[in-house]
Design a protein around this motif. Structure first.
Motif, PDB file in Angstrom:
ATOM      1  N   LYS A  11       0.989  -1.232   0.109  1.00 36.71           N
ATOM      2  CA  LYS A  11      -0.154   0.115   0.123  1.00 36.71           C
ATOM      3  C   LYS A  11       0.726   1.297   0.024  1.00 36.71           C
ATOM      4  O   LYS A  11       0.690   2.227  -0.723  1.00 36.71           O
ATOM      5  CB  LYS A  11      -0.834  -0.063   1.202  1.00 36.71           C
ATOM      6  N   ASN A  12       1.979   1.125   0.695  1.00 32.21           N
ATOM      7  CA  ASN A  12       2.881   2.530   0.782  1.00 32.21           C
ATOM      8  C   ASN A  12       3.714   2.521  -0.389  1.00 32.21           C
ATOM      9  O   ASN A  12       3.820   3.908  -1.068  1.00 32.21           O
ATOM     10  CB  ASN A  12       4.111   2.299   2.028  1.00 32.21           C
ATOM     11  N   VAL A  13       3.791   1.638  -1.274  1.00 32.30           N
ATOM     12  CA  VAL A  13       4.513   1.583  -2.618  1.00 32.30           C
ATOM     13  C   VAL A  13       3.339   2.116  -3.410  1.00 32.30           C
ATOM     14  O   VAL A  13       3.926   3.293  -4.196  1.00 32.30           O
ATOM     15  CB  VAL A  13       4.945   0.183  -3.236  1.00 32.30           C
ATOM     16  N   GLN A  14       2.258   1.725  -3.524  1.00 35.01           N
ATOM     17  CA  GLN A  14       1.254   2.333  -4.444  1.00 35.01           C
ATOM     18  C   GLN A  14       0.919   4.003  -4.096  1.00 35.01           C
ATOM     19  O   GLN A  14       0.985   4.640  -4.997  1.00 35.01           O
ATOM     20  CB  GLN A  14       0.012   1.569  -4.201  1.00 35.01           C
ATOM     21  N   LEU A  15       0.791   4.255  -2.915  1.00 39.04           N
ATOM     22  CA  LEU A  15       0.584   5.421  -2.370  1.00 39.04           C
ATOM     23  C   LEU A  15       1.806   6.331  -3.202  1.00 39.04           C
ATOM     24  O   LEU A  15       1.454   7.572  -3.489  1.00 39.04           O
ATOM     25  CB  LEU A  15       0.628   5.804  -1.029  1.00 39.04           C
ATOM     26  N   GLY A  16       2.948   6.164  -2.862  1.00 36.78           N
ATOM     27  CA  GLY A  16       4.095   6.781  -3.190  1.00 36.78           C
ATOM     28  C   GLY A  16       4.106   6.923  -4.687  1.00 36.78           C
ATOM     29  O   GLY A  16       4.652   7.969  -5.412  1.00 36.78           O
ATOM     30  N   LEU A  17       4.053   5.951  -5.479  1.00 39.10           N
ATOM     31  CA  LEU A  17       4.053   5.886  -6.948  1.00 39.10           C
ATOM     32  C   LEU A  17       2.882   6.774  -7.565  1.00 39.10           C
ATOM     33  O   LEU A  17       3.195   7.695  -8.571  1.00 39.10           O
ATOM     34  CB  LEU A  17       4.215   4.433  -7.312  1.00 39.10           C
ATOM     35  N   GLU A  18       1.834   6.868  -6.689  1.00 42.15           N
ATOM     36  CA  GLU A  18       0.822   7.726  -7.351  1.00 42.15           C
ATOM     37  C   GLU A  18       0.979   8.996  -7.072  1.00 42.15           C
ATOM     38  O   GLU A  18       0.705   9.820  -7.841  1.00 42.15           O
ATOM     39  CB  GLU A  18      -0.771   7.116  -6.608  1.00 42.15           C
ATOM     40  N   TYR A  19       1.760   9.338  -6.043  1.00 42.68           N
ATOM     41  CA  TYR A  19       2.044  10.795  -5.609  1.00 42.68           C
ATOM     42  C   TYR A  19       3.045  11.189  -6.481  1.00 42.68           C
ATOM     43  O   TYR A  19       2.858  12.334  -7.283  1.00 42.68           O
ATOM     44  CB  TYR A  19       2.361  10.772  -4.098  1.00 42.68           C
ATOM     45  N   TYR A  20       4.069  10.210  -6.957  1.00 39.65           N
ATOM     46  CA  TYR A  20       4.864  10.759  -7.870  1.00 39.65           C
ATOM     47  C   TYR A  20       4.307  10.988  -9.074  1.00 39.65           C
ATOM     48  O   TYR A  20       4.704  12.142  -9.859  1.00 39.65           O
ATOM     49  CB  TYR A  20       5.823   9.469  -8.047  1.00 39.65           C
TER      50      TYR A  20
END
Length: 131
Positions: free
Chosen positions: A118-127
């Motif tokens: 979930k953290n990977v997903q959030l980080g990549l979406e933010y990027y």
């Protein structure tokens, strides 16, 4: 009169510089040379593993995930070591592809695995939204 105007203009510029430099950055996305680093500490503060938040740093160059590292957390070290192996699945992938990946969790470290993904997903979406 010209000296007063010049002094006033200098003071205004100095004060503006102070205020701008004092503004907090969001602390989520930073740049180190050619590498963009997304820190999920604030993005994923409500994303919980078994014992709490599991923040990450995602390193991106040329729109590809270079590496992902786990930051300080409260997970049991044994289970975190098992779960963070799944992070290697994202490395070398484009941000777009990595954001859509369905990586399998690690048996025995289910909560930690889910929170890392979930953290990977959030980080990549933010990027993708803020690059």
């Amino acid at each position: 009169m010209k000296k007063i105007k010049a002094l006033t203009a200098t003071c205004v510029v100095a004060m503006a510089t102070i205020f701008v430099s004092a503004m907090p950055t969001d602390g989520i996305m930073t740049k180190e040379g050619k590498t963009t680093i997304v820190n999920t500490q604030l993005l994923g503060k409500k994303v919980r593993g078994f014992r709490g938040a599991t923040p990450l740093k995602i390193y991106i160059e040329k729109n590809k995930v270079i590496k992902i590292e786990a930051l300080k957390n409260q997970e049991t070290p044994k289970y975190m070591a098992m779960a963070k192996k799944l992070l290697a699945n994202y490395e070398g992938k484009t941000v777009k592809k990595a954001a859509k990946m369905e990586v399998d969790g690690v048996s025995g470290a289910t909560f930690t695995s889910k929170s890392l993904k979930k953290n990977v997903q959030l980080g990549l979406e933010y990027y993708q939204k803020n690059k």
